[in-house]
Design an enzyme around this catalytic site. Sequence first.
Site, PDB file in Angstrom:
ATOM      1  N   ASP A 181     -55.617   4.020  27.967  1.00  0.00           N
ATOM      2  CA  ASP A 181     -54.539   3.134  27.533  1.00  0.00           C
ATOM      3  C   ASP A 181     -53.270   3.942  27.217  1.00  0.00           C
ATOM      4  O   ASP A 181     -53.339   4.982  26.558  1.00  0.00           O
ATOM      5  CB  ASP A 181     -55.024   2.404  26.272  1.00  0.00           C
ATOM      6  CG  ASP A 181     -54.140   1.254  25.874  1.00  0.00           C
ATOM      7  OD1 ASP A 181     -53.961   0.345  26.705  1.00  0.00           O
ATOM      8  OD2 ASP A 181     -53.630   1.261  24.732  1.00  0.00           O
ATOM      9  N   GLU A 235     -66.594  18.346  32.375  1.00  0.00           N
ATOM     10  CA  GLU A 235     -67.891  18.838  31.884  1.00  0.00           C
ATOM     11  C   GLU A 235     -69.043  18.058  32.522  1.00  0.00           C
ATOM     12  O   GLU A 235     -70.201  18.439  32.407  1.00  0.00           O
ATOM     13  CB  GLU A 235     -67.979  18.686  30.345  1.00  0.00           C
ATOM     14  CG  GLU A 235     -67.019  19.597  29.590  1.00  0.00           C
ATOM     15  CD  GLU A 235     -66.899  19.202  28.106  1.00  0.00           C
ATOM     16  OE1 GLU A 235     -67.748  18.433  27.600  1.00  0.00           O
ATOM     17  OE2 GLU A 235     -65.934  19.664  27.471  1.00  0.00           O
TER      18      GLU A 235
HETATM   19  C1  GLC Z   1     -51.781  -1.320  26.953  1.00  0.00           C
HETATM   20  C2  GLC Z   1     -52.776  -2.429  27.164  1.00  0.00           C
HETATM   21  C3  GLC Z   1     -52.298  -3.629  26.421  1.00  0.00           C
HETATM   22  C4  GLC Z   1     -52.247  -3.292  24.945  1.00  0.00           C
HETATM   23  C5  GLC Z   1     -51.378  -2.064  24.700  1.00  0.00           C
HETATM   24  C6  GLC Z   1     -51.590  -1.508  23.346  1.00  0.00           C
HETATM   25  O1  GLC Z   1     -50.561  -1.594  27.516  1.00  0.00           O
HETATM   26  O2  GLC Z   1     -52.957  -2.666  28.533  1.00  0.00           O
HETATM   27  O3  GLC Z   1     -53.088  -4.757  26.660  1.00  0.00           O
HETATM   28  O4  GLC Z   1     -51.724  -4.369  24.222  1.00  0.00           O
HETATM   29  O5  GLC Z   1     -51.677  -1.028  25.590  1.00  0.00           O
HETATM   30  O6  GLC Z   1     -52.829  -0.887  23.249  1.00  0.00           O
END
Ligand code: GLC
Length: 508
Positions: A181, A235
Amino acid sequence: MDSDGDGIGDLDGIRQRLDHLVELGVGALWLSPIFASPMADFGYDVADYCAIDPLFGDMAAFDALLTEAHGRGLKLLLDFVPNHSSDQHPWFAESRSSRDNPRRDWYIWHDPAPDGGPPNNWQSNFGGSAWTLDEATGQYYHHAFLAAQPDLNWRNPAVRAAMADTLRFWLDKGVDGFRVDVIWHLIKDAGLRDNPPNPGYAPGQPDIQRYLQLHSADQPEVHEVIAELRGVIEEYDGRLLIGEIYLPLERLMTYYGQDNAGVHLPFNFQLIQAPWHAGGIAALIDEYEAALPPGGWPNWVLSNHDQPRIAARVGEAQARIAAMLLLTLRGTPTLYYGDEIGIADVTILPDQAQDPAAINEPGASFNRDRARSPMQWSPDPGGGFSNGEPWLPLTTDWQTRNVASQADEDASMLALHRALLRLRQAEPTLRSGDYRRVDAGEGLLAYRRGPTIAVVLNLSSEARALTLPTGWQDADILLTASGADLARVPDMLPGDEGLVLRLPEMAA
Ligand code: GLC
């Protein structure tokens, strides 16, 4: 798929539907976050990186899903959310408890500005300042998203070590990799300098647009952090690292890293953002292919859980062309659940909104609920998704737009996706053969894949004259976007039609 009637999808539900993925022909499944979370942002606020949230099941349910997925030849990828945790994570509880707590520096704390306000002008992606004052300790903490999602301090080696261990926890279980993310956010300017104003900002746009994100993300040191994450992945054998990155092309490419030290796949969101015109799309594919570093493997995305669905953006007829494009380009395609049956927009009334971004900035942000409506499996109540009330509305046409109904129709969206994925499995050229664009005429996008396969797409709803290279007229038609049976390559390509061709030997 909801297995327990609470209206929310869960791990047992997904396990019950694995056959759908096998029949569809995908090779891997990416789950959005399933970890323990207060769900301020649908699991993108993690309170325990090594536990399953009870909404979705338990660790036994996860293990069963992983085992069954692998038993069917499917890989399983998890969503790793390292930039921020939940404010309910025990790490943050300790960090905020006092200025001298050993975990204080696990998050990003700073004294107020001289006027008592936030330390700098950084904005939250979900509206308002990216800083919240902790009254008890008199300092602000940074959050690029909600105040309930405090940013971890990735300059602190202890944070890096703890996060590496959470990756190992899942890798030891056998997960095949991670989508990471907002990976470009992990490191911020050491001096926390103000961002410069965005000259293109217009009132009414989301707050995040007020400034250019020069100092709050995409810092040079982020590549050292990613190299460490990649080191953890290395790893283990055969695991994959994907990065979520919204940046211009030249910046995006840096995330492949030097000497295999970056992510394997920096998500390529260009098709999500591009206007739907043949010329523009053709140019962006050329630019992307040309910008790839040596050995950089391409990837393509049409929709995801944060953006309008493809069928909502371009309409159902062009969504078929988009599917043909996604699944015939070079590299790894990512298909968003529901696109294979052409799910489009759902209407979310203001009192039904669940997306925190849309609730914070009504009118300014895209309400992501519109792209998150439940999968539609059958004409049964709840679309076969749930015995209870689904957590978001279904599309109005759910009684016909569902997997069971489309499975019986030769020319359905589902049939098209299955045929495209079957062809992709059978033809290595479609996965890795080189990409060469061909000029076929106005409104058309045409390209060759390797020496043997060609694709011709009409990105408009009007019939277009085809001017094809010598030999292409004599090609075998492997697939049409409409499902129509064509005996030979036509001189005029109908609107919203696309062809995948096998070229005769020696075709130009
Ligand atoms: C990313 C995710 C989204 C989330 C954001 C914060 O963009 O895809 O859905 O709200 O990160 O984690």
